[in-house]
Design a protein around this motif. Structure first.
Motif, mmCIF file in Angstrom:
data_model
loop_
_atom_site.group_PDB
_atom_site.id
_atom_site.type_symbol
_atom_site.label_atom_id
_atom_site.label_comp_id
_atom_site.label_asym_id
_atom_site.label_seq_id
_atom_site.Cartn_x
_atom_site.Cartn_y
_atom_site.Cartn_z
ATOM 1 N N PRO A 48 0.824 -1.213 0.000
ATOM 2 C CA PRO A 48 0.000 0.000 0.000
ATOM 3 C C PRO A 48 0.857 1.261 0.000
ATOM 4 C CG PRO A 48 0.144 -0.870 2.212
ATOM 5 C CD PRO A 48 0.874 -1.857 1.316
ATOM 6 N N TRP A 49 1.864 1.286 -0.825
ATOM 7 C CA TRP A 49 2.792 2.405 -0.935
ATOM 8 C C TRP A 49 3.405 2.351 -2.333
ATOM 9 C CZ3 TRP A 49 7.170 -0.044 -2.287
ATOM 10 C CH2 TRP A 49 7.351 -1.354 -1.815
ATOM 11 N N ALA A 50 4.091 3.399 -2.697
ATOM 12 C CA ALA A 50 4.808 3.454 -3.967
ATOM 13 C C ALA A 50 6.150 4.121 -3.718
ATOM 14 C CB ALA A 50 4.013 4.255 -4.993
ATOM 15 N N TYR B 198 9.489 -0.682 7.100
ATOM 16 C CA TYR B 198 8.116 -1.069 6.776
ATOM 17 C C TYR B 198 8.036 -1.541 5.327
ATOM 18 C CZ TYR B 198 3.145 -0.541 5.631
ATOM 19 O OH TYR B 198 1.865 -0.766 5.200
ATOM 20 N N VAL B 199 8.701 -0.811 4.434
ATOM 21 C CA VAL B 199 8.679 -1.149 3.004
ATOM 22 C C VAL B 199 9.336 -2.493 2.739
ATOM 23 C CG1 VAL B 199 9.606 -0.502 0.744
ATOM 24 C CG2 VAL B 199 8.535 1.230 2.187
ATOM 25 N N VAL B 200 10.564 -2.672 3.238
ATOM 26 C CA VAL B 200 11.306 -3.888 2.884
ATOM 27 C C VAL B 200 10.701 -5.138 3.502
ATOM 28 C CG1 VAL B 200 13.487 -2.657 2.525
ATOM 29 C CG2 VAL B 200 12.978 -3.619 4.782
ATOM 30 N N ALA B 201 9.934 -4.983 4.562
ATOM 31 C CA ALA B 201 9.273 -6.143 5.165
ATOM 32 C C ALA B 201 8.292 -6.779 4.196
ATOM 33 C CB ALA B 201 8.561 -5.736 6.451
ATOM 34 N N ARG B 202 7.921 -6.030 3.161
ATOM 35 C CA ARG B 202 6.959 -6.515 2.166
ATOM 36 C C ARG B 202 7.614 -6.832 0.826
ATOM 37 N NH1 ARG B 202 5.135 -3.828 6.077
ATOM 38 N NH2 ARG B 202 3.001 -4.021 6.839
ATOM 39 N N LEU B 203 8.938 -6.858 0.798
ATOM 40 C CA LEU B 203 9.673 -7.168 -0.429
ATOM 41 C C LEU B 203 10.390 -8.504 -0.289
ATOM 42 C CD1 LEU B 203 11.420 -3.730 -1.140
ATOM 43 C CD2 LEU B 203 9.354 -4.634 -2.236
ATOM 44 N N ASP B 204 10.450 -9.247 -1.390
ATOM 45 C CA ASP B 204 11.290 -10.442 -1.387
ATOM 46 C C ASP B 204 12.609 -10.122 -2.085
ATOM 47 O OD1 ASP B 204 10.946 -10.674 -4.208
ATOM 48 O OD2 ASP B 204 9.226 -12.000 -3.964
ATOM 49 N N ASP B 205 13.534 -11.077 -2.091
ATOM 50 C CA ASP B 205 14.864 -10.839 -2.647
ATOM 51 C C ASP B 205 14.815 -10.460 -4.120
ATOM 52 O OD1 ASP B 205 15.794 -11.483 -0.164
ATOM 53 O OD2 ASP B 205 16.712 -13.390 -0.734
ATOM 54 N N TYR C 38 24.706 -1.247 -4.606
ATOM 55 C CA TYR C 38 24.584 -0.392 -3.423
ATOM 56 C C TYR C 38 23.131 -0.321 -2.969
ATOM 57 C CZ TYR C 38 24.595 3.735 -0.440
ATOM 58 O OH TYR C 38 24.417 4.584 0.618
ATOM 59 N N ILE C 39 22.214 -0.107 -3.915
ATOM 60 C CA ILE C 39 20.794 0.000 -3.570
ATOM 61 C C ILE C 39 20.297 -1.290 -2.935
ATOM 62 C CG2 ILE C 39 18.461 0.222 -4.503
ATOM 63 C CD1 ILE C 39 19.625 2.071 -6.655
ATOM 64 N N VAL C 40 20.617 -2.424 -3.554
ATOM 65 C CA VAL C 40 20.128 -3.705 -3.041
ATOM 66 C C VAL C 40 20.707 -3.981 -1.659
ATOM 67 C CG1 VAL C 40 19.924 -6.181 -3.469
ATOM 68 C CG2 VAL C 40 19.830 -4.580 -5.384
ATOM 69 N N LYS C 41 21.974 -3.639 -1.473
ATOM 70 C CA LYS C 41 22.580 -3.828 -0.149
ATOM 71 C C LYS C 41 21.856 -2.999 0.910
ATOM 72 C CE LYS C 41 26.760 -3.233 2.611
ATOM 73 N NZ LYS C 41 26.075 -2.457 3.672
ATOM 74 N N TYR D 63 18.262 -2.611 5.608
ATOM 75 C CA TYR D 63 17.030 -2.216 6.289
ATOM 76 C C TYR D 63 16.291 -3.457 6.796
ATOM 77 C CZ TYR D 63 17.310 2.595 4.494
ATOM 78 O OH TYR D 63 17.691 3.896 4.215
ATOM 79 N N ALA D 64 16.258 -4.487 5.969
ATOM 80 C CA ALA D 64 15.541 -5.712 6.336
ATOM 81 C C ALA D 64 16.175 -6.383 7.553
ATOM 82 C CB ALA D 64 15.508 -6.682 5.161
ATOM 83 N N SER D 65 17.510 -6.347 7.634
ATOM 84 C CA SER D 65 18.204 -7.013 8.741
ATOM 85 C C SER D 65 18.282 -6.143 9.989
ATOM 86 C CB SER D 65 19.624 -7.384 8.307
ATOM 87 O OG SER D 65 20.434 -6.216 8.169
ATOM 88 N N GLY D 66 18.007 -4.850 9.824
ATOM 89 C CA GLY D 66 18.141 -3.928 10.947
ATOM 90 C C GLY D 66 19.500 -3.291 11.038
ATOM 91 N N ALA D 67 20.409 -3.615 10.082
ATOM 92 C CA ALA D 67 21.740 -3.010 10.091
ATOM 93 C C ALA D 67 21.675 -1.518 9.789
ATOM 94 C CB ALA D 67 22.645 -3.700 9.067
ATOM 95 N N ARG D 68 20.627 -1.099 9.069
ATOM 96 C CA ARG D 68 20.380 0.318 8.833
ATOM 97 C C ARG D 68 18.980 0.639 9.324
ATOM 98 N NH1 ARG D 68 21.178 3.915 3.226
ATOM 99 N NH2 ARG D 68 20.462 5.874 4.161
ATOM 100 N N LYS D 69 18.844 1.754 10.066
ATOM 101 C CA LYS D 69 17.597 2.083 10.733
ATOM 102 C C LYS D 69 16.824 3.173 9.991
ATOM 103 C CE LYS D 69 18.986 -0.466 14.275
ATOM 104 N NZ LYS D 69 18.402 -1.792 14.550
ATOM 105 N N ASN D 70 15.577 2.911 9.692
ATOM 106 C CA ASN D 70 14.632 3.904 9.214
ATOM 107 C C ASN D 70 13.264 3.248 9.234
ATOM 108 O OD1 ASN D 70 12.901 5.106 6.882
ATOM 109 N ND2 ASN D 70 14.456 6.677 7.258
ATOM 110 N N GLU D 71 12.363 3.756 10.033
ATOM 111 C CA GLU D 71 11.073 3.090 10.222
ATOM 112 C C GLU D 71 10.291 2.951 8.917
ATOM 113 O OE1 GLU D 71 8.881 5.035 13.268
ATOM 114 O OE2 GLU D 71 10.257 4.446 14.881
ATOM 115 N N ASN D 72 10.296 3.995 8.099
ATOM 116 C CA ASN D 72 9.563 3.931 6.842
ATOM 117 C C ASN D 72 10.123 2.856 5.920
ATOM 118 O OD1 ASN D 72 7.823 6.015 7.579
ATOM 119 N ND2 ASN D 72 9.125 7.593 6.654
ATOM 120 N N MET D 73 11.460 2.835 5.796
ATOM 121 C CA MET D 73 12.079 1.863 4.895
ATOM 122 C C MET D 73 11.983 0.449 5.448
ATOM 123 S SD MET D 73 12.839 3.160 2.080
ATOM 124 C CE MET D 73 13.603 1.641 1.512
#
Length: 253
Positions: free
Chosen positions: A64-66, A111-118, A91-94, A99-109
């Protein structure tokens, strides 16, 4: 004048980390090799997977985002939202995986990556790496432009601060996959990231290079270099990459 051996030494430090032994290998996920690894995956990605994610047109309704709603229709970004157009795919994929692993913090991102697969992350990296967008950044922090230029081109070796361009390329247009373009990036975004590296909130740079750089920067230094980089042209399409005068001048010094 920029130290002639600064860039090779710093690049060797980052790119040779995995070969240095068990201690260096423990630097993952900030290791430089991660970006190269993800670049290889992005090269084979199905880029058509990215379009519904960017535009928010997924029929499943799972996202529910773009991406474009924050990063712009052309990946141009704005203020604290980074420009993605022309960044290296690896770089982008890393960053997405961080974000997915928590190594980089940003609540919005996060939320986004939790809904993305590899596969979707790889597709987004490939998509944005090929995107071309006009310059949209500008100085906005009231920084000292002369100081910013000096730090970007020469660094401050009295406090062991290498120049920005010693790692990010002579025009600030990036080097390989691990060192992204910073010229033409938004001043508020750069400033925020430098502050995050200094505070420890962001901790995913290859072999902690950016952590060490930010640690010796004052708030005035950060504002100055952020504004200067925002004044430069962003990375150009292949075949049009002429070095800006501001960077080219150092070749004769």
């Amino acid at each position: 004048m920029t130290r002639p051996n600064a860039r090779p030494a710093l690049l060797a430090l980052a790119l040779g980390a995995a070969a240095a032994g068990p201690v260096a290998a423990q630097e993952a996920p900030g290791a430089a090799q991660a970006a190269e690894h993800y670049a290889g995956i992005a090269a084979d990605a199905d880029v058509s997977l990215a379009e519904p994610l960017v535009q928010g047109t997924s029929e499943s309704g799972d996202n529910p985002w773009a991406c474009a709603s924050c990063h712009g229709a052309q990946g141009e970004g704005a203020e604290t939202v980074p420009r993605l157009a022309g960044l290296p795919a690896g770089y982008i994929v890393k960053q997405l995986h961080d974000y997915a692993s928590g190594a980089r913090k940003n609540e919005n991102m996060q939320y986004v990556v939790a809904r993305l697969d590899d596969n979707e992350m790889a597709a987004l990296g490939a998509y944005y790496s090929e995107l071309v967008a006009p310059a949209s950044a500008a100085p906005s922090l009231g920084g000292d432009m002369a100081l910013g230029r000096k730090l970007a081109l020469e660094g401050a070796w009295g406090v062991d601060m290498p120049s920005c361009f010693s790692c990010h390329g002579p025009a600030g247009w990036g080097v390989e996959q691990a060192f992204p373009p910073i010229a033409g990036q938004h001043a508020a975004y750069i400033n925020t990231q430098l502050a995050n590296w200094k505070s420890g909130r962001r901790a995913n740079a290859p072999v902690r290079l950016m952590h060490a750089v930010a640690a010796v920067m004052s708030s005035d230094d950060m504002a100055a270099v952020s504004d200067y980089l925002a004044s430069l042209p962003p990375v150009q399409p292949a075949g049009e990459q002429a070095i800006p005068v501001s960077a080219r001048e150092t070749e004769d010094e």
